[in-house]
Design a protein around this motif. Structure first.
Motif, PDB file in Angstrom:
ATOM      1  N   GLU A  41     -15.278  13.193   6.142  1.00 53.64           N
ATOM      2  CA  GLU A  41     -15.489  12.365   4.959  1.00 53.64           C
ATOM      3  C   GLU A  41     -15.772  10.908   5.330  1.00 53.64           C
ATOM      4  O   GLU A  41     -16.544  10.223   4.654  1.00 53.64           O
ATOM      5  CB  GLU A  41     -14.262  12.431   4.044  1.00 53.64           C
ATOM      6  N   ALA A  42     -15.139  10.446   6.420  1.00 57.78           N
ATOM      7  CA  ALA A  42     -15.322   9.051   6.837  1.00 57.78           C
ATOM      8  C   ALA A  42     -16.514   8.874   7.758  1.00 57.78           C
ATOM      9  O   ALA A  42     -16.917   7.736   8.047  1.00 57.78           O
ATOM     10  CB  ALA A  42     -14.055   8.548   7.537  1.00 57.78           C
TER      11      ALA A  42
ATOM     12  N   LYS B  68      -7.649  10.527   0.196  1.00 55.02           N
ATOM     13  CA  LYS B  68      -8.680   9.553  -0.176  1.00 55.02           C
ATOM     14  C   LYS B  68      -8.365   8.186   0.417  1.00 55.02           C
ATOM     15  O   LYS B  68      -9.254   7.501   0.942  1.00 55.02           O
ATOM     16  CB  LYS B  68      -8.775   9.464  -1.698  1.00 55.02           C
ATOM     17  N   GLU B  69      -7.114   7.785   0.352  1.00 55.57           N
ATOM     18  CA  GLU B  69      -6.703   6.496   0.905  1.00 55.57           C
ATOM     19  C   GLU B  69      -6.906   6.446   2.413  1.00 55.57           C
ATOM     20  O   GLU B  69      -7.313   5.413   2.966  1.00 55.57           O
ATOM     21  CB  GLU B  69      -5.234   6.225   0.566  1.00 55.57           C
TER      22      GLU B  69
ATOM     23  N   HIS C 273       0.837  -1.198   0.000  1.00 56.50           N
ATOM     24  CA  HIS C 273       0.000   0.000   0.000  1.00 56.50           C
ATOM     25  C   HIS C 273       0.874   1.251   0.000  1.00 56.50           C
ATOM     26  O   HIS C 273       0.616   2.210  -0.729  1.00 56.50           O
ATOM     27  CB  HIS C 273      -0.897  -0.027   1.231  1.00 56.50           C
TER      28      HIS C 273
ATOM     29  N   SER D 267      -4.669  12.326  -3.177  1.00 60.56           N
ATOM     30  CA  SER D 267      -4.816  10.874  -3.322  1.00 60.56           C
ATOM     31  C   SER D 267      -4.569  10.166  -1.993  1.00 60.56           C
ATOM     32  O   SER D 267      -5.244   9.178  -1.666  1.00 60.56           O
ATOM     33  CB  SER D 267      -3.850  10.351  -4.385  1.00 60.56           C
TER      34      SER D 267
ATOM     35  N   VAL E 146      -9.139   8.161   4.168  1.00 57.27           N
ATOM     36  CA  VAL E 146     -10.583   8.057   4.424  1.00 57.27           C
ATOM     37  C   VAL E 146     -11.031   6.607   4.249  1.00 57.27           C
ATOM     38  O   VAL E 146     -11.787   6.064   5.067  1.00 57.27           O
ATOM     39  CB  VAL E 146     -11.374   8.992   3.477  1.00 57.27           C
ATOM     40  N   GLU E 147     -10.560   5.965   3.177  1.00 58.46           N
ATOM     41  CA  GLU E 147     -10.914   4.559   2.938  1.00 58.46           C
ATOM     42  C   GLU E 147     -10.372   3.660   4.043  1.00 58.46           C
ATOM     43  O   GLU E 147     -11.033   2.701   4.453  1.00 58.46           O
ATOM     44  CB  GLU E 147     -10.364   4.122   1.576  1.00 58.46           C
ATOM     45  N   HIS E 148      -9.175   3.978   4.537  1.00 59.00           N
ATOM     46  CA  HIS E 148      -8.574   3.184   5.614  1.00 59.00           C
ATOM     47  C   HIS E 148      -9.418   3.266   6.882  1.00 59.00           C
ATOM     48  O   HIS E 148      -9.635   2.262   7.561  1.00 59.00           O
ATOM     49  CB  HIS E 148      -7.150   3.673   5.897  1.00 59.00           C
TER      50      HIS E 148
ATOM     51  N   LYS F 265     -12.618   3.775   7.093  1.00 56.86           N
ATOM     52  CA  LYS F 265     -13.838   3.000   6.902  1.00 56.86           C
ATOM     53  C   LYS F 265     -13.574   1.500   6.938  1.00 56.86           C
ATOM     54  O   LYS F 265     -14.290   0.748   7.613  1.00 56.86           O
ATOM     55  CB  LYS F 265     -14.487   3.383   5.563  1.00 56.86           C
ATOM     56  N   GLU F 266     -12.529   1.080   6.242  1.00 55.71           N
ATOM     57  CA  GLU F 266     -12.237  -0.351   6.141  1.00 55.71           C
ATOM     58  C   GLU F 266     -11.815  -0.959   7.476  1.00 55.71           C
ATOM     59  O   GLU F 266     -12.109  -2.115   7.764  1.00 55.71           O
ATOM     60  CB  GLU F 266     -11.141  -0.585   5.097  1.00 55.71           C
ATOM     61  N   HIS F 267     -11.121  -0.183   8.294  1.00 54.73           N
ATOM     62  CA  HIS F 267     -10.590  -0.694   9.562  1.00 54.73           C
ATOM     63  C   HIS F 267     -11.460  -0.334  10.758  1.00 54.73           C
ATOM     64  O   HIS F 267     -11.068  -0.541  11.903  1.00 54.73           O
ATOM     65  CB  HIS F 267      -9.163  -0.187   9.765  1.00 54.73           C
TER      66      HIS F 267
END
Length: 370
Positions: A329-330, A298-299, A174, A295, A301-303, A305-307
């Motif tokens: 955003e999250a 964005k990663e 990553h 970028s 924010v995704e982290h 949510k995913e974790h």
């Protein structure tokens, strides 16, 4: 470069001026109850000031050269500051590249008068992490023998083994993808790592490491003022007991927490994470002024949510803007995790200190790790 040259010129000029003023300051030193002059101690960082005051008690005047509310990464001493330092009996600094101006200041000091104490000398330091990095509890070696004893049986070892497997590999892939997309940001982060000598300076956030720093301070006080050695030793032992209890409280809290990962504004908490088997996810690198690219945002924010991260934690002396954007955003909460690089003016007025703020940090982490 211009800033560094200006700072060097200021230091050299101030030290030249100081030769005329040192004798006068010595004559105005405050007196102890026994009628002897107090020794003068200057520190460069609030946790060191706290430790020095606890140990010195009534027998020394201790002052931090960085004012309350000032981000120490950005601090440069004035000519007045350097004149004050020239009158010090003890000059205590963190080391590990944290105070970029110190090397030049030390070169001009009268070593016959001023004892210089690098409190991280001889300690096992972690490498500085860049922004959007994952600092694991298993990285590096313990700074002192026995530091990790309490983690046996608490799940920290299993956590480290798990991360050395597929999760650690995924994190590395990553980071490589992010580096390829944001070369300029990565280069900027490395510049700041170089400023810190490649090591992470935030050792004081591990109570056992601050205890080791405090022991160096105690030894320097005893060497400088043998008449009060017994008092310094007694005060040190009381501080050490408080730090041992704080260490136990953190270990107990983490052992009862369901999560081991937390997200912070900048990577100041690697030593705390290492000590208690946690994982720090940092938005910025060692310097809080570093900001992630779009970028990377964005990663992150995704982290979150995913974790299933429930808090994005920012700090007191740096802007919370980026952390607040990621949290919004999250769809998660924000909170404060204090790196204790310095007190805010409000904290100073409220009588906050290292112990009380670290206990606040403990409670914030308790909520974030649920």
């Amino acid at each position: 470069m211009k800033k560094t040259m200006l700072a060097t010129l200021t230091i050299v000029t101030a030290l030249a001026m100081a030769g005329c003023g040192t004798a006068n300051t010595a004559n105005t030193s405050p007196q102890t109850d026994e009628g002897t002059s107090k020794i003068k101690v200057y520190t460069t960082l609030y946790p060191l000031e706290y430790a020095a005051k606890r140990i010195a008690g009534e027998y020394a005047d201790v002052a931090n050269i960085v004012p309350a509310g000032v981000e120490p990464h950005d601090f440069e001493p004035t000519a007045k500051d350097m004149v004050a330092l020239s009158s010090a009996d003890l000059f205590i600094y963190n080391g590990s590249g944290f105070e970029a101006w110190v090397d030049n200041a030390v070169k001009g000091m009268d070593k016959n008068k001023t004892t210089v104490v690098n409190t991280t000398e001889g300690l096992s330091l972690l490498e500085a992490a860049g922004g959007h990095d994952h600092d694991h509890g298993h990285e590096g070696e313990a700074a002192e023998a026995g530091h990790d004893d309490h983690k046996e049986g608490s799940g920290a070892q299993g956590h480290g083994e798990h991360k050395e497997g597929s999760e650690a590999q995924g994190h590395e892939e990553h980071k490589q993808d992010a580096a390829a997309a944001t070369g300029s940001t990565e280069e900027h982060a490395h510049e700041h790592e170089h400023d810190h000598g490649g090591t992470d300076p935030h050792v004081w956030l591990d109570p056992t490491m601050l205890k080791a720093q405090a022991e160096k301070i105690k030894s320097a006080l005893v060497e400088k003022d043998k008449a009060h050695a017994e008092a310094y030793e007694k005060n040190y032992q009381q501080l050490a007991a408080d730090l041992d209890q704080l260490d136990k409280d953190f270990a107990d809290m983490v052992s009862k927490s369901s999560k081991k990962e937390f997200m912070v504004a900048h990577s100041a908490f690697a030593y705390l994470a290492k000590r208690y088997g946690l994982e720090q996810v940092a938005i910025s690198g060692i310097d809080p002024a570093d900001e992630p690219s779009p970028s990377e945002m964005k990663e992150l924010v995704e982290h979150v949510k995913e974790h299933n991260i429930s808090y994005v934690l920012f700090e007191t002396l740096a802007s919370p803007k980026v952390a607040e954007v990621i949290a919004k955003e999250a769809g998660v909460q924000t909170g404060t995790l204090n790196p204790l690089e310095g007190l805010t003016e409000e904290e100073a007025k409220a009588g906050k200190d290292y112990l009380s703020i670290m206990k606040d940090n403990l409670e914030m982490l308790r909520a974030a790790l649920k």
